[in-house]
Design a protein around this motif. Structure first.
Motif: not given
Ligand SMILES: Cc1ncc(COP(=O)(O)O)c(C=O)c1O
Length: 499
Positions: A151-153, A229-231, A284-287, A258-263
């Motif tokens: 339901a979220a990153g 890793m956050t990428v 999905t809310h960032k990409t 890979m934390d691809g939140a910022n895909f």
């Molecule tokens: C790199 C990264 N990882 C994880 C998250 C966490 O995502 P969420 O707020 O949807 O749980 C964020 C949120 O900004 C993020 O920028």
């Protein structure tokens, strides 16, 4: 609201702060009410509700005309800043403009009116759409299987971590109890790893802002289950040594996440699967143009390699003989949340992917990079930047030199509010003192970025020359500097007058 948030009146320097408006309770007048169309009797509405479920007396709500209520909430919505009203360069959060047409998709009655307990036969259309969403994401990520359940990153991270645990358990490898996380990773990564029952070990960054390879090598051991890793990392940088890192992690028998939140910084350009990652989540809310939703419901789909597919959360959508059905494999980590995920959010994401197509999605990333690098170049020399060369979709400046003026990054952020913008993220990432993290996003025009850069420059000059004035910002908001600790620890969430 906190007790501390009652500041009002004179903002100094001849500026009168906008007044605090009376609350709905203060405006209430006995007998005031909204419009009832002719012929509608309120009793016929309540008449449909079984008597035993009706209240004995009307709830104690303020009494107001419809127009008063509309004005109240419209005014409140304008006190806050949003992408639809202001430039919102909030680093890490990707506050980009989401095309309004996407909101039409969840309004399609066949989706909107579907009851969550509808049986598989009654929701073939939704299952087909979700299956297509999984497929499209799999193709973009270069991953063989995708779950839409999280339901979220951060929920996606937890899913990935539980999948890794299940994978090692299934192999009978119980020694792998550690997850390695670079200090430039997003803060949710260590939190998710700890929630998943792992011990977190932090890997230091080198002076170029990338992971220090020798520190990584030293930390890898038979206890390492995964490296997260956050990428791009939270300094807004792509790791230069990703291929070497992938090799070293896999040689040690660990998985790579890979934390691809910022895909949105590289979708359509690079695929995490091709880079060698085993698990990836995106936001999905960032990409993909879905709402942030104030903390939820959002969506953080997770893609995995074929070997990890058996462990994905249940239920899984399967296609057989042209029909879709749900299945819960015994090897799965189990359900992560109710039903099938945030379906109305995922339908928006699918609509966005289909509307833009492969080349359009690539252009999103190209413009995210272009805008960030353009703004970074405009701000060169204004404040020191962390990292060298091109940035990804965001960049980090440091306001540490303003300490000699008695100012912090938060003071600049307050002044930025008065200039008509939402403020950049401050004090994050933690590895940069007095950080200001700026993310323009791909949806902003050159004119907006030019103006923001000019205003930002003026604000920093003012901070150098007239620090006392900056300390008084913001002047144009009804509340200036609330006691932030008090607001968090001692919140007053109801109007005492209403009790
Ligand atoms: C790199 C990264 N990882 C994880 C998250 C966490 O995502 P969420 O707020 O949807 O749980 C964020 C949120 O900004 C993020 O920028």
């Amino acid at each position: 609201m906190s007790k501390a948030m009652t500041e009002n009146g004179n903002a100094g320097e001849g500026i009168k702060r906008p007044p605090m408006e009376p609350t709905l309770w203060e405006k209430s007048r006995p007998g005031a009410r909204g419009v009832l169309p002719p012929g509608v009797d309120p009793d016929t509405v309540t008449g449909r509700i079984p008597k035993e479920l009706l209240r004995g007396a009307p709830p104690p709500l303020p009494e107001l005309s419809e127009l008063e209520v509309v004005r109240h909430f419209t005014r409140l919505s304008h006190l806050s800043r949003g992408v639809d009203t202001h430039f919102y360069p909030l680093g890490s959060c990707t506050m980009k403009y989401n095309p309004k047409v996407m909101d039409r998709i969840p309004e399609i009655p066949g989706f909107r009116d579907l009851h969550p307990r509808t049986d598989e036969e009654g929701m073939q259309g939704l299952l087909e759409a979700l299956s297509l969403c999984e497929e499209s994401l799999g193709a973009l990520l270069g991953m063989e299987a995708v779950t839409l359940a999280p339901a979220a990153g951060a929920h996606g991270e937890l899913a990935g971590i539980l999948i890794a645990r299940q994978y090692f358990d299934a192999k009978g490898d119980r020694e792998r109890t550690e997850i390695l996380i670079p200090d430039s990773a997003h803060g949710t990564n260590p939190a998710s790893a700890a929630m998943g029952g792992f011990t977190v070990r932090v890997v230091a960054s080198g002076s170029d802002g990338g992971v220090d390879l020798s520190a990584l090598e030293k930390a890898l051991s038979p206890r390492t289950a995964m490296v997260m890793m956050t990428v791009p990392n939270t300094l807004g940088l792509f790791e230069k040594n990703i291929s070497t890192m992938v090799e070293k992690v896999h040689q040690s028998g660990a998985l790579l996440y890979m934390d691809g939140a910022n895909f949105n910084a590289f979708m359509g350009v690079l695929r995490p699967g091709d880079l060698g990652f085993d698990i990836v989540h995106i936001n999905t809310h960032k990409t993909l143009a879905t709402p942030h939703g104030g903390g939820g419901p959002g969506s953080g789909p997770v893609g995995v390699r074929k070997t990890l597919e058996p462990f994905l959360p249940s239920p899984r959508i399967r296609k057989e003989g042209g029909r879709f059905r749900l299945e819960s494999p015994a090897t799965s980590i189990g359900p992560l949340r109710s039903f099938l995920g945030s379906t109305l959010v995922l339908l928006r994401a699918l609509g966005y992917m289909k509307m833009l197509g492969g080349e359009g999605l690539r252009q999103v990333a190209v413009h995210a990079l272009l805008n960030a690098n353009y703004l970074r170049a405009l701000l060169d020399g204004v404040l020191p930047r962390t990292g060298e060369g091109l940035c990804a979709h965001e960049f980090v400046l440091s306001a540490r030199d303003l300490a000699s003026r008695g100012l912090h990054a938060s003071d600049l952020a307050k002044e930025i509010l008065d200039a008509g913008y939402y403020a950049p993220t401050i004090s994050f990432p933690l590895i940069v003192p007095e950080a200001l993290m700026i993310e323009p996003t791909e949806t902003e025009s050159k004119e907006t970025l030019d103006k923001f850069a000019r205003d930002f420059r003026t604000i920093v000059e003012k901070a150098m020359n007239a620090p006392d004035s900056v300390k008084k910002a913001p002047r144009l908001t009804p509340v200036a500097r609330p006691d932030e600790v008090g607001a968090a620890r001692d919140p007053v969430l109801t109007d005492p007058g209403s009790l």
